[in-house]
Design an enzyme around this catalytic site. Sequence first.
Site, PDB file in Angstrom:
ATOM      1  N   ASP A   1      12.547  41.011  43.461  1.00  0.00           N
ATOM      2  CA  ASP A   1      12.581  40.756  44.901  1.00  0.00           C
ATOM      3  C   ASP A   1      13.899  41.377  45.325  1.00  0.00           C
ATOM      4  O   ASP A   1      14.968  40.811  45.056  1.00  0.00           O
ATOM      5  CB  ASP A   1      12.570  39.261  45.207  1.00  0.00           C
ATOM      6  CG  ASP A   1      12.545  39.008  46.708  1.00  0.00           C
ATOM      7  OD1 ASP A   1      13.217  39.771  47.440  1.00  0.00           O
ATOM      8  OD2 ASP A   1      11.875  38.073  47.152  1.00  0.00           O
ATOM      9  N   HIS A   2      13.856  42.540  45.934  1.00  0.00           N
ATOM     10  CA  HIS A   2      15.108  43.288  46.097  1.00  0.00           C
ATOM     11  C   HIS A   2      16.108  42.565  47.009  1.00  0.00           C
ATOM     12  O   HIS A   2      17.298  42.842  46.961  1.00  0.00           O
ATOM     13  CB  HIS A   2      14.849  44.732  46.569  1.00  0.00           C
ATOM     14  CG  HIS A   2      14.547  44.883  48.016  1.00  0.00           C
ATOM     15  ND1 HIS A   2      13.298  44.678  48.540  1.00  0.00           N
ATOM     16  CD2 HIS A   2      15.329  45.223  49.068  1.00  0.00           C
ATOM     17  CE1 HIS A   2      13.340  44.875  49.841  1.00  0.00           C
ATOM     18  NE2 HIS A   2      14.554  45.210  50.200  1.00  0.00           N
TER      19      HIS A   2
ATOM     20  N   HIS B   1      10.775  37.655  50.259  1.00  0.00           N
ATOM     21  CA  HIS B   1      12.180  37.735  50.677  1.00  0.00           C
ATOM     22  C   HIS B   1      12.648  36.493  51.461  1.00  0.00           C
ATOM     23  O   HIS B   1      13.683  35.917  51.149  1.00  0.00           O
ATOM     24  CB  HIS B   1      12.406  38.966  51.554  1.00  0.00           C
ATOM     25  CG  HIS B   1      11.873  40.237  50.951  1.00  0.00           C
ATOM     26  ND1 HIS B   1      11.983  40.514  49.611  1.00  0.00           N
ATOM     27  CD2 HIS B   1      11.235  41.300  51.500  1.00  0.00           C
ATOM     28  CE1 HIS B   1      11.439  41.709  49.364  1.00  0.00           C
ATOM     29  NE2 HIS B   1      10.966  42.197  50.490  1.00  0.00           N
TER      30      HIS B   1
END
Length: 514
Positions: free
Chosen positions: A201-202, A264
């Site tokens: 999950d950047h 996110h």
Amino acid sequence: MTTLERERPSNVKRTSDSSIQPCTLVIFGGSGDLTRRKLFPAVYNLILDGLLPENYAVVGIGRKTWSHEDFRHVAKESIEKFSRQAFQQGPWEEFARRLHYVRGSINDSTLYQELRSRIENVETQFDLPGHRIFYLAIPPTSFATACQGLEQAGLIVPPDRADRASRVIVEKPIGHDLASAKAVNATIAEVFDESQIYRIDHYLGKETVQNIMVLRFANSIFEPIWNHKYIDHVQITVSEEEGIGTRAPYYEEAGALRDMVQNHILQLLSLIAMEPPYSLDSDVVRDARMEVLRCLHPIRGKDVEQTTVRAQYSHGTLNDQDVPGYRREEGVRPDSTIETYVALKCRVENWRWSGVPFYLRTGKAMPRRASEIAVQFKDIPEILFNADPAARQAPNLLTLRIQPQEGMALRIMSKIPRSRARTHPVEMNFNYGDAFSAPSPEAYERLLLDVMAGDASLFMRRDAVEASWTWVTDILEGWKAHGSRWLPEYSAGTWGPVEADKLIESDGRTWRLV
Ligand code: BG6
């Protein structure tokens, strides 16, 4: 050593870290967009910052009929275009030597034999010990084939091997609802142990997101007031100027709730709401984040209509440019009912957060790119400065700016000079850029380095992915029951539909202007 223990101020260069092992990074989807935009630049910046081990190699796999030289050429172009730091010939030449390409289809069993001999070659050439990281930058429908191909070719070692490690990195989307997410996870688990799986999950790789834990637990002043006694509500906003670009085929199946909230935004919420973990061990931190997801009050039945708003952008103006409505974007169905905006009110049902609403919103084609978390504290008593109902004091507000202008601000009331007792809100501001001289690394730099170090703190564990899908799937089902009738529009370049304003205003609050 965990992610946070390895942390140094961002203006201090780290030259070696023994937990980061020499390895071969194998990228499925090596000729794809993610590799060009994110992975090549990330590895290159790690080299410039002296953070990679001396020995490493990158093997890209793609369907394009490329030679190693073609692959290197594309890597060079992408670094010149997308790298955070400027291109430098010397480090590039060293990097280029270590870039290799294997052409083939994931469905073709001969690919894995060819891949095996290529990996073994580079490991011999660069004296690598056999630690392998497999990056699946491919659609989830191909995960099973790729994982099984790797296993059958004998490219994966079990997790208990002390001398060699095999790790796999998985990109979203992990499913499109709970059932499909479980299926994707089960597929990967047939081949890899959970301890070998790194789900990206950047947002968790962003410096400012990592700073949420530091802010809360490395300072003594916030934690005592971080609860329902002092906090009125929390707003999380992720607004984007862009539409969907060239991603219509994906977005038409996803929409804002799946694309942004399921991953996110729920991770941001977890970090803001979590209990203090008892250590920085990756599973302890992930347990603490996971607890928040477990405490999310399900949104079902009538609650779906009362506490969620979905909407789609119509024609509008953004930065003086004409923006066509979503349904006119290339590749979008002319009668699409996919939401490009979502606003929600949710509750974390535990002692700390009892009665505190969390308002979440995200949208495309909005006036500004901004991600922030705003924690609004309760009003002061209605005496002294707050005695006059016509002149209420602005409550204290702590704003964590994830991007851009990363930093935080605390709004406090101050006396207007020379007045007798007139007050005015002022802001105490902290900017990352001012406090630390070096620019923050990109999320992918941090995340790749963590996989090399075997640190999973900033990655999604299987139970967390499934818990967030459980919560989101209830909402999706509620929306489905309503059919396509229920999809207000907002003009591109505006802050969302009036329905979203009503959602928060019915509680006597308003969305922040970000
Ligand atoms: C991705 C979404 O995960 O995150 C995109 O699929 C979105 O739709 C992007 O634009 C936002 O990331 P960032 O880092 O630009 O805020």
